[in-house]
Design a protein around this motif. Structure first.
Motif, mmCIF file in Angstrom:
data_model
loop_
_atom_site.group_PDB
_atom_site.id
_atom_site.type_symbol
_atom_site.label_atom_id
_atom_site.label_comp_id
_atom_site.label_asym_id
_atom_site.label_seq_id
_atom_site.Cartn_x
_atom_site.Cartn_y
_atom_site.Cartn_z
ATOM 1 N N ILE A 69 133.396 15.361 47.639
ATOM 2 C CA ILE A 69 133.110 16.150 46.440
ATOM 3 C C ILE A 69 132.424 15.312 45.359
ATOM 4 O O ILE A 69 131.679 15.855 44.538
ATOM 5 N N ILE A 70 132.618 14.004 45.360
ATOM 6 C CA ILE A 70 132.076 13.169 44.281
ATOM 7 C C ILE A 70 130.577 13.381 44.089
ATOM 8 O O ILE A 70 130.140 13.843 43.025
ATOM 9 N N PRO A 71 129.729 13.092 45.086
ATOM 10 C CA PRO A 71 128.288 13.296 44.872
ATOM 11 C C PRO A 71 127.886 14.760 44.823
ATOM 12 O O PRO A 71 126.972 15.147 44.076
ATOM 13 N N THR A 72 128.581 15.600 45.615
ATOM 14 C CA THR A 72 128.237 17.023 45.631
ATOM 15 C C THR A 72 128.467 17.669 44.270
ATOM 16 O O THR A 72 127.631 18.429 43.772
ATOM 17 N N SER A 73 129.600 17.378 43.652
ATOM 18 C CA SER A 73 129.920 17.992 42.362
ATOM 19 C C SER A 73 129.005 17.476 41.253
ATOM 20 O O SER A 73 128.631 18.223 40.346
ATOM 21 N N ILE A 74 128.646 16.200 41.323
ATOM 22 C CA ILE A 74 127.715 15.656 40.324
ATOM 23 C C ILE A 74 126.379 16.375 40.401
ATOM 24 O O ILE A 74 125.802 16.774 39.378
ATOM 25 N N ARG A 75 125.877 16.568 41.615
ATOM 26 C CA ARG A 75 124.592 17.257 41.796
ATOM 27 C C ARG A 75 124.688 18.713 41.345
ATOM 28 O O ARG A 75 123.791 19.235 40.681
ATOM 29 N N SER A 76 125.785 19.383 41.701
ATOM 30 C CA SER A 76 125.966 20.779 41.315
ATOM 31 C C SER A 76 126.087 20.921 39.799
ATOM 32 O O SER A 76 125.475 21.802 39.181
ATOM 33 N N PHE A 77 126.865 20.030 39.170
ATOM 34 C CA PHE A 77 127.049 20.070 37.721
ATOM 35 C C PHE A 77 125.725 19.865 36.992
ATOM 36 O O PHE A 77 125.403 20.589 36.042
ATOM 37 N N ASN A 78 124.946 18.911 37.432
ATOM 38 C CA ASN A 78 123.641 18.666 36.787
ATOM 39 C C ASN A 78 122.711 19.860 36.927
ATOM 40 O O ASN A 78 121.959 20.178 35.999
ATOM 41 N N ALA A 79 122.768 20.530 38.075
ATOM 42 C CA ALA A 79 121.915 21.695 38.285
ATOM 43 C C ALA A 79 122.301 22.838 37.350
ATOM 44 O O ALA A 79 121.446 23.501 36.763
ATOM 45 N N HIS A 80 123.611 23.074 37.193
ATOM 46 C CA HIS A 80 124.070 24.140 36.289
ATOM 47 C C HIS A 80 123.814 23.772 34.833
ATOM 48 O O HIS A 80 123.419 24.625 34.020
ATOM 49 N N ARG A 81 124.031 22.514 34.468
ATOM 50 C CA ARG A 81 123.831 22.091 33.079
ATOM 51 C C ARG A 81 122.356 22.199 32.685
ATOM 52 O O ARG A 81 122.034 22.522 31.531
ATOM 53 N N ALA A 82 121.467 21.938 33.630
ATOM 54 C CA ALA A 82 120.038 22.054 33.353
ATOM 55 C C ALA A 82 119.654 23.481 32.988
ATOM 56 O O ALA A 82 118.662 23.709 32.269
ATOM 57 N N ARG A 83 120.452 24.447 33.444
ATOM 58 C CA ARG A 83 120.211 25.847 33.117
ATOM 59 C C ARG A 83 120.920 26.263 31.823
ATOM 60 O O ARG A 83 120.838 27.421 31.415
ATOM 61 N N GLY A 84 121.651 25.338 31.197
ATOM 62 C CA GLY A 84 122.306 25.620 29.925
ATOM 63 C C GLY A 84 123.518 26.519 30.033
ATOM 64 O O GLY A 84 123.910 27.158 29.052
ATOM 65 N N LYS A 85 124.172 26.547 31.202
ATOM 66 C CA LYS A 85 125.275 27.477 31.425
ATOM 67 C C LYS A 85 126.657 26.829 31.288
ATOM 68 O O LYS A 85 127.673 27.525 31.291
ATOM 69 N N VAL A 86 126.713 25.503 31.169
ATOM 70 C CA VAL A 86 127.997 24.808 31.138
ATOM 71 C C VAL A 86 128.548 24.743 29.713
ATOM 72 O O VAL A 86 127.845 24.340 28.788
ATOM 73 N N ASP A 87 129.810 25.159 29.539
ATOM 74 C CA ASP A 87 130.478 25.051 28.243
ATOM 75 C C ASP A 87 131.132 23.676 28.169
ATOM 76 O O ASP A 87 132.259 23.472 28.632
ATOM 77 N N MET A 88 130.434 22.719 27.560
ATOM 78 C CA MET A 88 130.908 21.342 27.529
ATOM 79 C C MET A 88 132.168 21.181 26.675
ATOM 80 O O MET A 88 132.926 20.238 26.867
ATOM 81 N N SER A 89 132.406 22.097 25.713
ATOM 82 C CA SER A 89 133.610 21.990 24.892
ATOM 83 C C SER A 89 134.867 22.142 25.760
ATOM 84 O O SER A 89 135.868 21.451 25.548
ATOM 85 N N ILE A 90 134.816 23.029 26.761
ATOM 86 C CA ILE A 90 135.953 23.217 27.659
ATOM 87 C C ILE A 90 136.103 22.014 28.580
ATOM 88 O O ILE A 90 137.220 21.542 28.836
ATOM 89 N N VAL A 91 135.001 21.495 29.079
ATOM 90 C CA VAL A 91 135.049 20.312 29.954
ATOM 91 C C VAL A 91 135.696 19.138 29.226
ATOM 92 O O VAL A 91 136.524 18.406 29.781
ATOM 93 N N ARG A 92 135.346 18.951 27.943
ATOM 94 C CA ARG A 92 135.907 17.838 27.177
ATOM 95 C C ARG A 92 137.403 18.013 26.939
ATOM 96 O O ARG A 92 138.172 17.045 26.998
ATOM 97 N N ILE A 93 137.853 19.240 26.664
ATOM 98 C CA ILE A 93 139.279 19.493 26.438
ATOM 99 C C ILE A 93 140.078 19.206 27.706
ATOM 100 O O ILE A 93 141.179 18.638 27.658
ATOM 101 N N TRP A 94 139.528 19.565 28.849
ATOM 102 C CA TRP A 94 140.242 19.417 30.113
ATOM 103 C C TRP A 94 140.178 18.009 30.693
ATOM 104 O O TRP A 94 140.955 17.666 31.591
ATOM 105 N N ALA A 95 139.285 17.170 30.224
ATOM 106 C CA ALA A 95 139.008 15.890 30.876
ATOM 107 C C ALA A 95 140.270 15.055 31.120
ATOM 108 O O ALA A 95 140.596 14.732 32.273
ATOM 109 N N VAL A 96 140.990 14.690 30.064
ATOM 110 C CA VAL A 96 142.160 13.821 30.216
ATOM 111 C C VAL A 96 143.300 14.523 30.954
ATOM 112 O O VAL A 96 143.885 13.943 31.892
ATOM 113 N N PRO A 97 143.684 15.752 30.596
ATOM 114 C CA PRO A 97 144.776 16.421 31.328
ATOM 115 C C PRO A 97 144.490 16.577 32.819
ATOM 116 O O PRO A 97 145.403 16.419 33.641
#
Length: 284
Positions: A69-97
Motif C-alpha cells: 500500500i505504501i507506493p500505491t497509496s502515495i500515487r493514488s493520493f497525489n492523483a486525487h489531490r491534483a484534482r483538488g478533491k482532498v480535504d487536507m484539514s481532515i487528513v491533518r486532524i487524523w494524522a497522529v491518532p
C-alpha cells in the motif's frame, strides 16, 4: 528451485502477483483504498499453495499488504489531490491518532489468532457494503464532521482496524465521511491520504511482529529471508508494486468519471465480495 519452492510454482506465483497488482492499483484509484482488500485475499490463496501454515498465513498477508500500500497509496493520493478533491484539514486532524492506532494494531497482531484478522474483515466490509448499497441520504449522523476529540477517537479506531485488515483505511474513513454528509467523491479522495499514514508504520510494525515467528517455522521458505522480513513478503512486495503504481492513476480517472450512485454501488459490491470470501473461510 528457489528458497525450497519449485520453479513452476514461482512462475505461477509471480504471474498472479503481477496481475493482482494491476487490479490493486485500479481499485486504489477508484475507491481511495490502498488495495488491501484485494491484496490480502489473493495472497492468502497463493501462500496456501506454497505451504505457509494457517497460523501465520493471514498476518503474513496483512503485513505484505501494508507494505504494498505504501507506493500505491502515495500515487493514488497525489492523483486525487491534483484534482483538488482532498480535504487536507481532515487528513491533518487524523494524522497522529491514525498512526497511534496503527501502532496498537501492530502490537495486537503479534499475539492475535489468525481468525481475528478474518473476523475484522467480515465485520467492517459487511457494514460498509450495507451502507453503500442500501443506505439513504437520511442515514446521517450529522451535516458536519464532529470536533477534534471525536475525530481523533475515530482516527485511532481507523488505525487499529486498518492495521488488522491490511488496508489503507479507505473503507472506514469513506463510511465515516458519508455519514456526515460528505460527497462520495470527496470522501474517496480524502481517504486516499490515510493510506500513506497507515501503510508505512503498519509495515514496520508487522516486520517487528513477525520476526520471532519466522524462527518458529524454519522449514517455511516463504517466511525466511530473502523471501520475507517478519510478516512482510519481499517477493510479494516486489511483484505487486510495479503494476499497482502504474494503474493507480487510471483508477483515479475512472472514479471521477463515474456518477455518485455508480461509484457507491461499485464500492459496495466490491466490499461485499471481500466480506463473503472471508466469512466462508471462517465457516469452513
Amino acid at each position: 528451485m528457489f528458497a525450497a519452492i519449485p520453479t513452476s510454482e514461482l512462475v505461477m506465483l509471480a504471474g498472479a502477483l503481477l496481475a493482482a497488482g494491476a487490479v490493486t492499483g485500479i481499485l486504489a484509484g477508484v475507491f481511495g483504498v490502498g488495495g488491501g482488500a484485494v491484496v490480502v485475499p489473493v495472497l492468502y490463496e497463493l501462500f496456501r499453495v506454497v505451504g505457509v501454515p494457517e497460523e501465520v498465513r493471514m498476518p503474513l498477508c496483512v503485513g505484505t499488504s501494508l507494505a504494498v500500500i505504501i507506493p500505491t497509496s502515495i500515487r493514488s493520493f497525489n492523483a486525487h489531490r491534483a484534482r483538488g478533491k482532498v480535504d487536507m484539514s481532515i487528513v491533518r486532524i487524523w494524522a497522529v491518532p491514525v498512526i497511534l492506532g496503527v501502532g496498537l494494531g501492530s502490537f495486537i497482531a503479534r499475539y492475535a489468532p489468525a481468525d481475528l484478522f478474518k473476523a475484522v474483515f467480515v465485520v467492517v466490509a459487511g457494514i460498509s457494503a450495507v451502507r453503500l448499497l442500501f443506505g439513504k441520504d437520511s442515514w446521517r449522523l450529522g451535516t458536519e464532521v464532529p470536533g477534534k476529540i471525536v475525530m481523533s477517537i475515530y482516527g485511532v479506531v481507523i488505525g487499529v482496524l486498518s492495521s488488522l485488515m491490511g488496508i489503507g483505511g479507505g473503507q472506514l474513513s469513506s463510511l465515516f465521511m458519508t455519514f456526515y454528509g460528505r460527497p462520495i467523491h470527496q470522501a474517496v479522495a480524502t481517504s486516499s491520504g490515510l493510506g500513506v499514514l497507515i501503510s508505512i508504520p503498519g509495515a514496520i510494525g508487522y516486520i517487528y511482529a513477525g520476526w520471532p515467528r519466522a524462527a518458529e517455522y524454519p522449514d517455511v521458505a516463504a517466511l525466511q529471508f530473502p523471501m520475507a522480513l517478519g510478516y512482510v513478503s519481499l517477493i510479494g512486495f516486489a511483484l505487486f508494486v510495479p503494476t499497482s503504481i502504474f494503474t493507480a492513476p487510471l483508477g483515479a480517472s475512472l472514479a471521477h468519471a463515474l456518477s455518485k450512485r455508480r461509484l457507491e454501488i461499485a464500492f459496495g459490491l466490491f466490499l461485499l465480495a471481500v466480506c463473503a470470501r472471508f466469512a466462508w473461510s471462517l465457516l469452513t
